[in-house]
Design an enzyme around this catalytic site. Sequence first.
Site, PDB file in Angstrom:
ATOM      1  N   HIS A 152       0.669  -1.504  -0.165  1.00 53.80           N
ATOM      2  CA  HIS A 152       0.286   0.081  -0.162  1.00 53.80           C
ATOM      3  C   HIS A 152       1.193   1.265  -0.029  1.00 53.80           C
ATOM      4  O   HIS A 152       0.491   2.152  -0.552  1.00 53.80           O
ATOM      5  CB  HIS A 152      -0.900  -0.126   1.405  1.00 53.80           C
ATOM      6  CG  HIS A 152      -2.489   0.961   0.869  1.00 53.80           C
ATOM      7  ND1 HIS A 152      -2.533   1.916   0.854  1.00 53.80           N
ATOM      8  CD2 HIS A 152      -3.894   0.819   1.384  1.00 53.80           C
ATOM      9  CE1 HIS A 152      -3.624   2.283   0.540  1.00 53.80           C
ATOM     10  NE2 HIS A 152      -4.006   2.044   0.970  1.00 53.80           N
ATOM     11  N   ASP A 167      -9.554  -4.681 -18.003  1.00 50.43           N
ATOM     12  CA  ASP A 167      -9.216  -5.728 -19.266  1.00 50.43           C
ATOM     13  C   ASP A 167      -7.718  -5.538 -19.820  1.00 50.43           C
ATOM     14  O   ASP A 167      -7.639  -4.927 -20.340  1.00 50.43           O
ATOM     15  CB  ASP A 167     -10.177  -4.430 -20.229  1.00 50.43           C
ATOM     16  CG  ASP A 167     -10.143  -5.868 -21.239  1.00 50.43           C
ATOM     17  OD1 ASP A 167     -10.043  -6.378 -21.386  1.00 50.43           O
ATOM     18  OD2 ASP A 167     -10.815  -4.764 -22.638  1.00 50.43           O
TER      19      ASP A 167
END
Length: 596
Positions: free
Chosen positions: A167, A389
């Site tokens: 993170h 995608d």
Amino acid sequence: METPNGAVSKLRVHQSDPILVTPAEETKTGLYFLSNLDQNVAVIVRTIYCYKPAAKANQDDPVEVIRRALARVLVHYYPLAGRLAIGPEGKLVVDCNGEGALFVEAEAECGMEEIGDVRGNPDLENLGKLVYEVPGAAGNVLKMPPLVAQVTKFKCGGFVLGLAINHCLFDGIAAMEFVNSWGEIARGLLLSVPPFLDRTILKSRNPTQIDHVHGELLDVELKFEDPKEEEDPMVYKSFPLAFEQLETLKSKSAVGGGDVDPLAEKKRSTFEALSGFVWRARTQSLNFPPNQPTKLIFAVDGRAKFVPPLPTGYFGNGIVFTNSICEAGELVNQPLSRAAGLVRESVRMVDDGYMRSAIDYFEVTRARPSMAATLVITTWSRLAFDTADFGWGGPLFSAPVGLPGKEAVLFLADGEEEGRKKGVRVFLGLPASAMKTFEKLVTEVPTNIPQPKHYIVGHISFLTGLVLPPNPSGNLFATLPRDHAFPPQSSPTKQEPQELLQISKNCLKIPASANLFRNGFPSSASTNPMPPMYHNPDSLLRRQPVTIGHNISTYRRESKRAEDRHGDRKVCEWRSFPALRSFVACINGGNVRSTG
């Protein structure tokens, strides 16, 4: 897949030896600066993205496509190919040595249905097999590469991309920009959002200036003893809250806890209402002593709040933590409006000054958030996980693999069916006994939203051309068939007239059942048929005139926060009751209230 007894079958996944994927071109070397906003979030976040089997037109090997694209995207995001280290100032930095991201190819002995219900009842043991775990790196971020990727192919032809990312390299927004950039390169496209890599724009000030209280970093005194996990094991569950339930929480969390003026400043946002509810319910479930202070910590996106705003594509953490503190007894025994109000106060204090003060505070103290009697809420409900995608379309679904700590709660988007307004899933872990109480409190949230009977709109004396036939009482009114009441009914049975507008002493009373999604309203249901209804509230924003009755002047709603045509005052946003926005937009000051 669930077995006949309801248990989820265990995945069998074979992982190949990990390889290092280095940038496809030479990149910068040296120590890469991490801001103080990056320092406090050095935890590993694991996620999975599940893709359907390839169509006949796309028989490429997803492992090779994703691996090659990773090498190319690392040219733009070169710090991800480095390793975390401790810099000269004793803080985390990235040693940009080009060593590479860790990449693993894996195969499962089953179809993707064996993963189970990753949203409602996630099996963390199953999901953990889809993200590679570096041996010996648990609990030590310095031994963990900033980016670890695993592509698992299933017998059905589908595959799962599992990621483990530190993170401190980026927050949720920047992480999704990275994954989407990765996908764009895999599809042969240019980056739509190139990363902005210079984090020194968030350096501490010199001299430092701490002018806010940062309670998120202060310790909370424990007045009880945590039960041992072997005595009360942790259970992880995900609870869906439908849009209607969220609206109920917003209504209940408003000042007074009941029906309120839809235009009122004190109406809560979804985040404020839901955070207040979860904080309160979790505190009640854990059965804290009444005098136990309990702390709520949550992240606020500061990108637009900094002065100047952070650049588009900022590669790093643009979030800052804020907090609320309240004794457990007060939190549980007071109405939900108390908890939601504390959340609102915490949100509102975050501005450029607060964030700069937080950066300077860490520079001076090196303090990290205390987790005692604390709840940490992270919101992922607005992150675009469904846009990742790589050439096979967006993922069928994506999900976190566990939580970064037992104090953490995730808000995830829920509801993807066409025409359904999205709700939120609350994903958390609690001791088994506390989880039963929390589940009961969540399931008790009703889906029906209490509505006021009428809305009173004042300041209408300037409206021109108002000519409607008076009723026997001398008040002006128009009628509307009952079957066209709001919300629309699918099978009308009667054509009984119903009072729609009533004007008396400069006040207009509109029944809550009235439907204003129309071009015009006839004064008589029997002589003037109703025009088509507008089912989409956005139609009111398309500069389409709306007429009420015969001769009321036409007016237009031109934006969500439009300027009143009759003066300079702005009309307040009215998100909860969009059917009335057009009418309110023409009223000077938009003075609206509700009555029982």
